[in-house]
Design an enzyme around this catalytic site. Structure first.
Site, short mmCIF file in Angstrom:
data_model
loop_
_atom_site.label_atom_id
_atom_site.label_comp_id
_atom_site.label_asym_id
_atom_site.label_seq_id
_atom_site.Cartn_x
_atom_site.Cartn_y
_atom_site.Cartn_z
N HIS A 5 -1.74 -0.80 9.32
CA HIS A 5 -2.74 0.43 8.32
C HIS A 5 -0.71 0.43 7.81
O HIS A 5 -0.61 0.51 7.67
CB HIS A 5 -2.71 2.13 9.08
CG HIS A 5 -1.60 2.00 9.53
ND1 HIS A 5 -1.58 1.90 10.55
CD2 HIS A 5 -0.56 2.80 9.52
CE1 HIS A 5 -0.64 2.28 11.60
NE2 HIS A 5 -0.28 3.13 10.98
N GLU A 56 -4.59 5.20 7.26
CA GLU A 56 -4.43 6.40 8.50
C GLU A 56 -4.34 8.08 7.56
O GLU A 56 -2.48 7.38 6.76
CB GLU A 56 -2.82 5.48 9.26
CG GLU A 56 -3.06 7.21 9.89
CD GLU A 56 -2.00 7.19 10.60
OE1 GLU A 56 -1.57 8.49 10.68
OE2 GLU A 56 -0.98 5.91 11.04
N HIS A 74 1.27 2.69 -5.40
CA HIS A 74 -0.91 2.84 -5.05
C HIS A 74 -0.62 1.87 -3.93
O HIS A 74 -0.24 0.62 -3.16
CB HIS A 74 -0.93 2.39 -6.32
CG HIS A 74 -1.09 0.96 -6.57
ND1 HIS A 74 -0.01 0.57 -8.25
CD2 HIS A 74 -1.22 0.02 -6.48
CE1 HIS A 74 0.25 -0.68 -7.69
NE2 HIS A 74 -0.26 -1.59 -6.95
N GLU A 122 -5.17 0.72 -6.96
CA GLU A 122 -5.59 0.42 -8.18
C GLU A 122 -7.01 -0.75 -7.66
O GLU A 122 -6.56 -1.48 -6.33
CB GLU A 122 -4.04 -0.72 -8.26
CG GLU A 122 -4.70 -2.62 -9.47
CD GLU A 122 -2.94 -2.79 -9.42
OE1 GLU A 122 -2.42 -3.65 -10.44
OE2 GLU A 122 -2.11 -3.22 -8.58
#
Length: 130
Positions: A5, A56, A74, A122
């Site tokens: 994550h 998360e 990003h 993105e």
């Protein structure tokens, strides 16, 4: 090894969960409060954590805003059609900061959106990467 994550801190957990689920179509996979630490974690994604990397969302109680700094870039999501995705995101109340189109100095079709806390996301159109 695999990516599990990416953690980002959010100022309003419910607002962020709504954005990632309602605007981006992710699912809330799990959520847990930690009263002793005064924070809540929520995990969102497109599939089970056993098979997919997820995001998360960390909410530290009593903090409603963060300085994003300049180190984070990003999150990238692959989409079938970046142009259509932008229109759908706008229709759901999301903010597009760079409309879909070929990237500068390349042919990959990309777009950028922003979540409620200002994190950049993105969108990369499937099959357009050179």
């Amino acid at each position: 090894m695999r990516v599990l994550h990416t953690m980002i801190r959010v100022g309003d957990l419910e607002r962020s969960i709504r954005f990632y689920t309602d605007v981006l179509g992710m699912k809330l996979l799990r959520q847990k409060e930690y009263p002793d630490g005064k924070f809540t974690l929520a995990f969102v994604g497109y599939g089970p954590e056993t098979e997919h990397a997820v995001i998360e969302l960390t909410h530290n109680w009593g903090t409603d805003r963060y300085d994003l700094g300049n180190g984070f870039g990003h999150i990238a999501l692959e989409v079938d059609d970046a142009y259509t995705a932008c229109e759908q995101i706008k229709a759901r109340g999301g903010r597009v900061t760079r409309e879909a189109g070929p990237m500068k100095h390349g042919s990959t079709v990309i777009a950028f959106i922003e979540d409620p806390d200002g994190y950049k996301i993105e969108l990369i159109q499937r099959g357009s990467r050179a």
